[in-house]
Design a protein around this motif. Structure first.
Motif, PDB file in Angstrom:
ATOM      1  N   TYR A   7       0.837  -1.206   0.000  1.00  0.00           N
ATOM      2  CA  TYR A   7       0.000   0.000   0.000  1.00  0.00           C
ATOM      3  C   TYR A   7       0.871   1.257   0.000  1.00  0.00           C
ATOM      4  N   ILE A   8       1.910   1.243   0.825  1.00  0.00           N
ATOM      5  CA  ILE A   8       2.845   2.372   0.874  1.00  0.00           C
ATOM      6  C   ILE A   8       3.502   2.561  -0.490  1.00  0.00           C
ATOM      7  N   ALA A   9       3.933   1.463  -1.107  1.00  0.00           N
ATOM      8  CA  ALA A   9       4.570   1.526  -2.430  1.00  0.00           C
ATOM      9  C   ALA A   9       3.589   2.058  -3.474  1.00  0.00           C
ATOM     10  N   ALA A  10       2.326   1.642  -3.399  1.00  0.00           N
ATOM     11  CA  ALA A  10       1.322   2.104  -4.359  1.00  0.00           C
ATOM     12  C   ALA A  10       1.073   3.598  -4.193  1.00  0.00           C
ATOM     13  N   PHE A  11       0.981   4.071  -2.935  1.00  0.00           N
ATOM     14  CA  PHE A  11       0.813   5.509  -2.701  1.00  0.00           C
ATOM     15  C   PHE A  11       2.014   6.272  -3.265  1.00  0.00           C
ATOM     16  N   LEU A  12       3.197   5.775  -2.994  1.00  0.00           N
ATOM     17  CA  LEU A  12       4.415   6.433  -3.469  1.00  0.00           C
ATOM     18  C   LEU A  12       4.440   6.502  -4.993  1.00  0.00           C
ATOM     19  N   GLN A  13       4.029   5.428  -5.648  1.00  0.00           N
ATOM     20  CA  GLN A  13       4.015   5.417  -7.112  1.00  0.00           C
ATOM     21  C   GLN A  13       3.015   6.446  -7.647  1.00  0.00           C
ATOM     22  N   VAL A  14       1.842   6.534  -7.039  1.00  0.00           N
ATOM     23  CA  VAL A  14       0.854   7.529  -7.460  1.00  0.00           C
ATOM     24  C   VAL A  14       1.406   8.931  -7.213  1.00  0.00           C
ATOM     25  N   PHE A  15       2.016   9.143  -6.050  1.00  0.00           N
ATOM     26  CA  PHE A  15       2.589  10.445  -5.698  1.00  0.00           C
ATOM     27  C   PHE A  15       3.646  10.884  -6.716  1.00  0.00           C
ATOM     28  N   GLU A  16       4.511   9.953  -7.104  1.00  0.00           N
ATOM     29  CA  GLU A  16       5.620  10.297  -7.990  1.00  0.00           C
ATOM     30  C   GLU A  16       5.225  10.375  -9.466  1.00  0.00           C
ATOM     31  N   THR A  17       4.210   9.626  -9.864  1.00  0.00           N
ATOM     32  CA  THR A  17       3.903   9.556 -11.297  1.00  0.00           C
ATOM     33  C   THR A  17       2.635  10.291 -11.705  1.00  0.00           C
ATOM     34  N   GLN A  18       1.814  10.693 -10.731  1.00  0.00           N
ATOM     35  CA  GLN A  18       0.564  11.369 -11.061  1.00  0.00           C
ATOM     36  C   GLN A  18       0.377  12.652 -10.243  1.00  0.00           C
ATOM     37  N   PRO A  19       1.345  13.571 -10.283  1.00  0.00           N
ATOM     38  CA  PRO A  19       1.202  14.795  -9.481  1.00  0.00           C
ATOM     39  C   PRO A  19      -0.031  15.604  -9.865  1.00  0.00           C
ATOM     40  N   GLU A  20      -0.455  15.485 -11.121  1.00  0.00           N
ATOM     41  CA  GLU A  20      -1.636  16.234 -11.558  1.00  0.00           C
ATOM     42  C   GLU A  20      -2.892  15.783 -10.818  1.00  0.00           C
ATOM     43  N   LEU A  21      -2.944  14.527 -10.393  1.00  0.00           N
ATOM     44  CA  LEU A  21      -4.092  14.032  -9.642  1.00  0.00           C
ATOM     45  C   LEU A  21      -4.204  14.753  -8.298  1.00  0.00           C
ATOM     46  N   PHE A  22      -3.084  14.936  -7.618  1.00  0.00           N
ATOM     47  CA  PHE A  22      -3.073  15.646  -6.342  1.00  0.00           C
ATOM     48  C   PHE A  22      -3.522  17.096  -6.532  1.00  0.00           C
ATOM     49  N   GLU A  23      -3.116  17.689  -7.653  1.00  0.00           N
ATOM     50  CA  GLU A  23      -3.521  19.066  -7.950  1.00  0.00           C
ATOM     51  C   GLU A  23      -5.009  19.134  -8.271  1.00  0.00           C
ATOM     52  N   GLN A  24      -5.505  18.184  -9.050  1.00  0.00           N
ATOM     53  CA  GLN A  24      -6.909  18.189  -9.473  1.00  0.00           C
ATOM     54  C   GLN A  24      -7.868  18.062  -8.296  1.00  0.00           C
ATOM     55  N   VAL A  25      -7.513  17.269  -7.303  1.00  0.00           N
ATOM     56  CA  VAL A  25      -8.423  17.040  -6.182  1.00  0.00           C
ATOM     57  C   VAL A  25      -8.154  17.977  -4.997  1.00  0.00           C
TER      58      VAL A  25
END
Length: 110
Positions: A7-25
């Protein structure tokens, strides 16, 4: 790798590869709180860290969904395109470092 580490690895992968998602939400403004929480949890178990990430993500269902997708089906990491900045990683460099320590065989950033 156990479930918490995955789960930690999956969060990290989303954090590093999808920064636009964090911005969008609208999650970027809350990242300092998550960063501070994870910094204070250096000696806590992987389960406690995964739970803290999960609690933080409760306010961001789209991020939770992206994590769940990564957690179910491992994919190769996309490479950054030439000239593309990993924006969130630059803003919060400690956050990935705290998490990478918890993932077995994690590679240091290049």
């Amino acid at each position: 790798m156990n479930d918490d580490q995955a789960y930690i690895a999956a969060f990290l992968q989303v954090f590093e590869t999808q920064p636009e998602l964090f911005e969008q939400v609208g999650a970027v403004a809350a990242l300092p709180n998550l960063n501070q929480t994870l910094s204070a949890m250096a000696d806590n178990s992987d389960e406690e860290v995964a739970n803290a990430i999960g609690k933080w993500c409760e306010d961001y269902p789209k991020i939770t969904k992206a994590i769940d997708l990564k957690n179910r089906k491992p994919e190769p990491k996309p490479r950054n395109k030439e000239g593309q900045e990993p924006r969130l990683t630059n803003l919060y460099p400690q956050l990935p470092e705290h998490l990478k320590k918890r993932i077995p065989n994690s590679q240091p950033p290049r």
